[in-house]
Scaffold this motif. Structure first.
Motif, PDB file in Angstrom:
ATOM      1  N   LYS A  75      40.516  46.666  38.285  1.00 58.90           N
ATOM      2  CA  LYS A  75      40.366  45.952  39.547  1.00 58.90           C
ATOM      3  C   LYS A  75      40.360  44.443  39.426  1.00 58.90           C
ATOM      4  CE  LYS A  75      37.992  49.678  41.977  1.00 58.90           C
ATOM      5  NZ  LYS A  75      36.797  50.067  42.766  1.00 58.90           N
ATOM      6  N   LYS A  76      39.773  43.877  38.354  1.00 57.76           N
ATOM      7  CA  LYS A  76      39.593  42.424  38.333  1.00 57.76           C
ATOM      8  C   LYS A  76      39.621  41.881  36.918  1.00 57.76           C
ATOM      9  CE  LYS A  76      34.688  43.486  38.885  1.00 57.76           C
ATOM     10  NZ  LYS A  76      33.512  43.367  39.760  1.00 57.76           N
ATOM     11  N   GLU A 120      36.214  35.737  39.469  1.00 55.44           N
ATOM     12  CA  GLU A 120      37.031  36.921  39.238  1.00 55.44           C
ATOM     13  C   GLU A 120      38.276  36.893  40.122  1.00 55.44           C
ATOM     14  OE1 GLU A 120      34.347  40.066  40.103  1.00 55.44           O
ATOM     15  OE2 GLU A 120      33.544  40.153  38.067  1.00 55.44           O
ATOM     16  N   LYS A 121      39.359  37.427  39.590  1.00 52.88           N
ATOM     17  CA  LYS A 121      40.603  37.555  40.341  1.00 52.88           C
ATOM     18  C   LYS A 121      40.945  39.030  40.468  1.00 52.88           C
ATOM     19  CE  LYS A 121      45.458  36.208  40.503  1.00 52.88           C
ATOM     20  NZ  LYS A 121      46.542  35.400  39.888  1.00 52.88           N
ATOM     21  N   LYS A 122      41.255  39.436  41.697  1.00 55.97           N
ATOM     22  CA  LYS A 122      41.582  40.827  41.959  1.00 55.97           C
ATOM     23  C   LYS A 122      42.981  41.150  41.446  1.00 55.97           C
ATOM     24  CE  LYS A 122      41.726  44.135  45.785  1.00 55.97           C
ATOM     25  NZ  LYS A 122      41.574  44.319  47.259  1.00 55.97           N
ATOM     26  N   ASP A 124      43.913  45.020  40.787  1.00 55.94           N
ATOM     27  CA  ASP A 124      44.191  46.370  41.306  1.00 55.94           C
ATOM     28  C   ASP A 124      45.423  47.005  40.655  1.00 55.94           C
ATOM     29  OD1 ASP A 124      42.029  46.512  42.984  1.00 55.94           O
ATOM     30  OD2 ASP A 124      43.085  45.635  44.698  1.00 55.94           O
ATOM     31  N   LYS A 231      40.615  46.399  54.713  1.00 56.33           N
ATOM     32  CA  LYS A 231      41.394  45.629  53.744  1.00 56.33           C
ATOM     33  C   LYS A 231      42.738  45.165  54.299  1.00 56.33           C
ATOM     34  CE  LYS A 231      39.459  48.110  49.774  1.00 56.33           C
ATOM     35  NZ  LYS A 231      39.782  48.942  48.595  1.00 56.33           N
ATOM     36  N   HIS A 274      48.204  40.892  49.774  1.00 54.81           N
ATOM     37  CA  HIS A 274      48.803  40.758  48.442  1.00 54.81           C
ATOM     38  C   HIS A 274      50.317  40.962  48.526  1.00 54.81           C
ATOM     39  CE1 HIS A 274      45.131  40.672  45.867  1.00 54.81           C
ATOM     40  NE2 HIS A 274      44.590  41.190  46.962  1.00 54.81           N
TER      41      HIS A 274
END
Length: 652
Positions: A75-76, A120-122, A124, A231, A274
């Protein structure tokens, strides 16, 4: 299985700490270390990132989720901080006697830290797939040239890569560093966050810029969808939202278009969308690993309406729509004539959109009659939506009333629209439209006395100028032009509507008329702005040569001859004068009879008398010419008696 790998890594770390405590240490900045065993295929790097001390460095890696269906997403990812660096080691050459172990101190942490450095950077990354990730950080300025290591945590699993740093030379800038990578992109440059309310269509574009040094081919942008309404705020109506943008040169920006309906049950807020960007480094080559870019949109849900329903008008926000500019075609509006009105409206709000907008044009009225009327009958225009700062062009054809006075009249633009917090908002703006009247005039009968004169003589010209329009005629003048007269001007002055100005002037003849005798009359006048207009009329005047005294000289000669004859007669004696007078009288009488004969009416009852008179006259004139010497005094008396008798018969 993953837990076992993590336990083994920490065992290796602990062992290295013990070795380092006993053995010596060496600096790390000059070493490029082997990371393949350490990373355990969790990440791969195609080439070592390069950067310059004091500038930014972009680190590009591909994250692999080697799990199978049912495993968790990766995820991150985040950068390990300086304290975590002290517990991480990047090298093991399987030689327990080697002194190649490395100890870490704070000075080996190569990055400048701020509040965003360790966020943190997502990412996924789903099981069985990979994703390209690019991270950017600023290097410390005091770093010597050499290799350094960057450590990251992917879902709390540590990974690391080598980076190369060149020494700071005092000439580098952060702007230079932005183009260090051969292939890189930025998203959302130079644009505001799109905004729309629930059940509304959001038409927006996403700006994508090639920030790399090299050209990229066959660029594709794929919006990542999500069924979770928390989301993803849009209804999903298409199978995919992949856009093909073609080739992109370095520095080139393209706009990726989208039109999405906001979900009805969405909650208000900002949503990160995204986008996966893929490309070919060479024309016809393989596609790169996707680069994940995030773009935010703002939506308004029903939850905002609950608050707005109880709020006063002053507490609710609504768009502010103004007139940005307007024009008319033609530029000047004349009473009784059609014209096109073009108005550019602008949403002057910085963050509030407007939708379902209806603009209605309302004309100023005079005596309950609108000055401007629409030729189509409708005076309303509808615009679906206007984003903050957006404009909309309106156009409509109107006709000004023929009886409108010359002045400016108001046109009111009434607005009715929806804003996220304000339904059926009503506003109005006004503009002024100047209306002009066409000037009109005519003239009365032009009197010319006399209408025929000689050169050097004058004639009097008189006529009236009638103002038949609805505007004042300023500085009215009449100008006379022809080859036969001396040019002349006559000033009349101002003439109000419905009034008459008079022209009374003398014209002097300077040459004989050689044409049809027309004289041009040019009437000029000014409007309120001093603009001169002219109209032309005509009059007739004949000019002839002046009478000469030369003809009287002949008469003088005749007088002289008559004087000479008189002298001669006096010398011959008075006795000769009387017979000559008698002859002259007879000749005169005969001439009178001839004139009478030609003019008399041919009446049957007088025909015999006419014949008799003509016979007697022929007998009298047919005698041989006599001189005064041959006529005696008695004969003269007989002739006179005969003449008198002749006249008596004529009267009868």
């Amino acid at each position: 299985m993953r837990g076992m790998r993590k336990w083994k890594r920490w065992a290796v770390f602990l062992l290295l700490f013990v070795v380092l405590a006993v053995g010596g240490s060496r600096t790390a900045q000059a070493e490029m270390l082997d990371m393949t065993k350490y990373n355990d295929d969790l990440i791969t790097v195609s080439k070592v990132p390069h950067g310059k001390a004091g500038n930014k460095i972009s680190i590009k890696m591909t994250v692999h989720n080697n799990g199978t269906k049912g495993d968790n997403y990766l995820k991150k990812i985040r950068l390990a901080n300086a304290e975590e660096y002290k517990t991480l080691y990047t090298y093991d050459d399987d030689d327990s006697d080697s002194d190649s172990d490395i100890s870490w101190t704070g000075k080996h942490f190569p990055f400048e830290a701020d509040s965003n450095t360790f966020k943190e950077k997502k990412i996924d990354v789903k099981p069985g797939s990979s994703k390209s990730v690019t991270l950017t950080y600023k290097l410390r300025r005091d770093l010597p040239a050499g290799y350094y290591q960057a450590f990251f945590y992917i879902d709390e699993m540590p990974v690391g890569i080598n980076i190369w740093v060149s020494a700071y030379d005092g000439s580098s800038t952060e702007e230079d560093d932005n183009t260090k990578l051969d292939y890189d992109f930025s998203i959302g440059d130079n644009q505001q966050t799109p905004y729309a309310g629930y059940n509304q269509v959001m038409d927006f574009g996403v700006n994508l810029t090639n920030t790399g040094l090299k050209k990229v081919y066959d660029v594709r942008v794929d919006m990542q969808l999500d069924a979770d309404i928390t989301k993803f705020p849009f209804d999903i109506n298409e199978g995919n939202y992949n856009r093909k943008m073609g080739d992109m040169e370095p520095g080139q920006m393209v706009t990726v278009p989208y039109s999405m309906m906001v979900r009805e049950d969405v909650k208000s807020g900002f949503f990160p969308i995204h986008y996966l960007v893929t490309y070919r480094e060479e024309e016809g080559g393989e596609f790169s690993e996707p680069v994940d870019k995030v773009f935010y949109v703002r939506v308004k849900g029903k939850d905002d309406d609950e608050l707005s329903a109880d709020a006063g008008e002053q507490d609710r926000t609504k768009a502010r729509i103004i007139v940005d500019s307007f024009e008319t075609i033609p530029a000047e509006i004349y009473a009784g004539q059609p014209f096109e009105l073009r108005v550019r409206m602008k949403n002057a709000s910085s963050d509030v959109a407007a939708s379902n907008i209806m603009f209605t044009f309302a004309s100023e009225e005079v005596e309950n009659t609108p000055i401007f009327t629409s030729e189509s009958g409708s005076t309303s225009v509808v615009v679906n939506n206007m984003a903050p700062g957006a404009t909309a062009d309106l156009s409509m054809v109107f006709k000004a009333a023929p009886t409108a006075e010359q002045k400016s009249y108001r046109m009111t633009i009434q607005e009715q629209y929806d804003s996220p917090e304000f339904k059926n908002a009503k506003e109005e703006v006004k503009i002024a439209l100047p209306v002009k009247q066409e000037p009109r005039l005519n003239t009365s009968t032009i009197d010319v006395m006399p209408d025929a004169i000689e050169v050097g003589s004058e004639t009097n010209v008189m006529f009236g100028i009638n103002n038949t329009g609805k505007v004042i005629l300023y500085n009215v003048m009449a100008r006379f032009e022809a080859d036969s007269i001396q040019p002349a001007d006559a000033y009349v002055g101002n003439i109000k509507p419905g009034e008459t100005g008079n022209v009374d002037t003398m014209l002097t003849a300077i040459a004989p008329t050689t044409d049809d005798g027309k004289v041009k009359i040019i009437i000029s006048y000014e409007d309120e702005n001093g603009v001169v207009s002219e109209t032309e009329k005509e009059m007739l005047l004949n000019v002839s040569e002046a009478f000469s005294d030369d003809g009287m000289d002949g008469m003088d000669g005749m007088d002289n001859g008559m004087d000479a004859d008189a002298d001669a007669a006096q010398a011959g004696g008075a006795g000769r004068i009387a017979p000559m007078l008698v002859i002259a009288a007879l000749v005169g009488a005969g001439a009178g009879v001839v004139v009478w004969k030609r003019k008399k009416k041919k009446i049957a009852g007088e025909k015999a008398l006419e014949d008799e008179l003509e016979e007697e006259l022929d007998n009298e004139l047919g005698e041989p010419e006599m001189t005064t010497a041959d006529v005696s005094e008695d004969e003269t008396k007989d002739v006179e008696k005969e003449q008198n008798d002749h006249l008596k018969r004529k009267k009868k």
